[in-house]
Design an enzyme around this catalytic site. Structure first.
Site, short mmCIF file in Angstrom:
data_model
loop_
_atom_site.label_atom_id
_atom_site.label_comp_id
_atom_site.label_asym_id
_atom_site.label_seq_id
_atom_site.Cartn_x
_atom_site.Cartn_y
_atom_site.Cartn_z
N SER A 105 -6.24 -3.23 1.90
CA SER A 105 -7.30 -2.41 1.32
C SER A 105 -8.05 -1.51 2.28
O SER A 105 -8.87 -0.70 1.85
CB SER A 105 -8.30 -3.29 0.56
OG SER A 105 -7.77 -3.66 -0.68
N TYR A 198 -14.71 -5.52 -7.96
CA TYR A 198 -13.62 -4.98 -7.17
C TYR A 198 -12.36 -4.85 -8.01
O TYR A 198 -11.92 -5.82 -8.62
CB TYR A 198 -13.38 -5.90 -5.99
CG TYR A 198 -12.55 -5.32 -4.88
CD1 TYR A 198 -13.15 -4.56 -3.88
CD2 TYR A 198 -11.19 -5.55 -4.81
CE1 TYR A 198 -12.39 -4.04 -2.83
CE2 TYR A 198 -10.43 -5.04 -3.77
CZ TYR A 198 -11.04 -4.28 -2.79
OH TYR A 198 -10.30 -3.77 -1.76
N SER A 199 -11.78 -3.66 -8.05
CA SER A 199 -10.58 -3.42 -8.85
C SER A 199 -9.69 -2.39 -8.18
O SER A 199 -10.10 -1.25 -7.94
CB SER A 199 -10.95 -2.94 -10.26
OG SER A 199 -9.79 -2.57 -10.98
N ASN A 200 -8.45 -2.77 -7.89
CA ASN A 200 -7.50 -1.84 -7.29
C ASN A 200 -7.21 -0.65 -8.19
O ASN A 200 -6.83 0.43 -7.73
CB ASN A 200 -6.19 -2.56 -6.99
CG ASN A 200 -6.33 -3.55 -5.86
OD1 ASN A 200 -6.97 -3.27 -4.87
ND2 ASN A 200 -5.74 -4.71 -6.02
N GLY A 343 -8.63 -5.84 4.71
CA GLY A 343 -7.61 -5.83 3.68
C GLY A 343 -6.66 -7.01 3.76
O GLY A 343 -6.38 -7.53 4.83
#
Length: 387
Positions: A105, A198-200, A343
């Protein structure tokens, strides 16, 4: 992606994701090598032994990480690099100093910089709706791209569900639109702007916006606007289908559960993370990136100020952390904060960042750690940044 990588961990999704099917040959190759029988650690540095090296050795001997790496940069720009453990469990090979790792990330910070450069050029508006750039694309149960802004994507306040929680078991290539479509099969987590989560998926949409606005692949924009601009020689965005790590690197390992065999996952396809976590770099290049960013070498002051305008962040970040636009501020015990991201990616975890007065540190390990081990990694960062 400080993220998840197909298992319950802090990840690019930073939440749990499905476990990947492991080829039998891989289990045969390294399955007999568990965390408890690692070879004696090696350590290298451009300075005398230090508490940073001791912290890396503890990550190997106490926490069971196959390898640990770190780079520490002082205010004068001098860099010290450290390693511990073994780079290949099957051969016992040394950990390459400042070897390349998958940075998960941290990729979000690179993506956010490109977006904010486009904001400074008047090509993207932070408070413009997603539909301005991707009309009709983002639609679902409680999801409407006309009511989600670019800022909300970058800051994880959009409410978009995290696609990485719904990935299948297969190790394969994923197209970015496939990832978005997977997310849109599920209802929104909350109304845009009302909460933080939190969201990709936020960064997949952001990457698609960059491509639509520029007419170029996201990887090309990151390379031109960030990597080449500040001379990051060991950093790149893998091309579609590229699974090998290009330069010297420690192998990364996957473990289905505590006590299970470690499986070589170095060359598992990273495309499931795309704009949210696909990149490869080194701990020293990450230091250069965050130091250059804070020094204003990548963004005008107005956009850097926007990037560092934060909201309280929850899991998976430490207590007291705040999320800006693709960057996180984390408190230091010695006072002040450091700015970075961190990440998780299949086989690797990286944590670190830089302070406004020019200190920087990044730590990496070669399997996804437990929460306790992540706290120990944070302790190494404290040692490095508060020295």
């Amino acid at each position: 992606m400080r993220e998840q990588a197909w298992q319950k961990s802090r990840s690019s999704g930073r939440r749990s994701g499905p476990r990947r099917t492991v080829p039998a040959a891989a289990v045969v190759a390294v399955g007999i090598m568990t965390m408890g029988i690692l070879a004696p650690p090696t350590a290298s540095a451009v300075a005398r032994p230090s508490s940073v090296r001791q912290g890396l050795n503890a990550l190997v001997h106490t926490d069971g990480m196959p390898a640990a790496l770190a780079s520490v940069e002082d205010r004068a720009g001098r860099t010290r690099t450290y390693t511990a453990g073994v780079g290949d469990l099957a051969t016992g090979a040394k950990v390459p100093r400042d070897g390349q790792v998958r940075i998960g990330s941290n990729t979000k910070s690179f993506t956010a910089v490109v977006v904010l450069q486009l904001v400074s050029e008047g090509r993207i508006g932070l408070d413009a709706a997603v539909d301005t750039y991707l009309p009709g694309l983002v639609r679902g149960d409680g999801i409407d791209g006309r009511r989600i802004t670019v800022r909300q994507l970058l800051q994880h306040t959009s409410g978009l569900p995290n696609y990485s929680e719904y990935l299948g078991d297969g190790i394969r290539y994923y197209d970015p639109r496939e990832l978005l479509d997977l997310a849109l099969q599920h209802e929104s987590d909350f109304a845009p702007g009302t909460k933080w989560a939190y969201s990709n998926t936020n960064y997949v949409v952001t990457g698609l916006i960059v491509q639509k606005v520029t007419g170029h692949p996201l990887a090309a924009e990151i390379d031109r606007r960030v990597i080449k601009r500040i001379g990051l020689r060991q950093t790149y965005f893998p091309t579609p289908g590229e699974v090998a790590i290009r330069e010297r690197h420690p192998k990364g390992y996957h473990q289905d559960s505590a006590g299970a065999p470690l499986v070589d996952a170095t060359e598992w396809d990273p495309s499931w993370a795309w704009a949210a976590g696909q990149m490869v770099s080194t701990t020293s290049d990450l230091n250069r990136f965050f130091t250059a960013l804070l020094a204003g070498r990548l963004l005008p002051k107005a956009e850097l100020d926007q990037m560092r305008t934060t909201v309280p962040a929850g899991y998976p970040f430490p207590t007291g952390a705040r999320y800006g636009l693709g960057i996180v501020s984390t408190p230091l015990s010695c006072g002040g904060v450091y700015w970075g991201h961190g990440g998780s990616m299949t086989g690797y975890e990286t944590r670190g960042g830089a302070t406004e007065d020019g200190r920087a540190a990044n730590v990496a390990v070669t399997t996804q750690p437990s929460r306790t081990t992540k706290e120990h990694m944070d302790g190494v960062l404290e040692t490095a940044l508060c020295r």
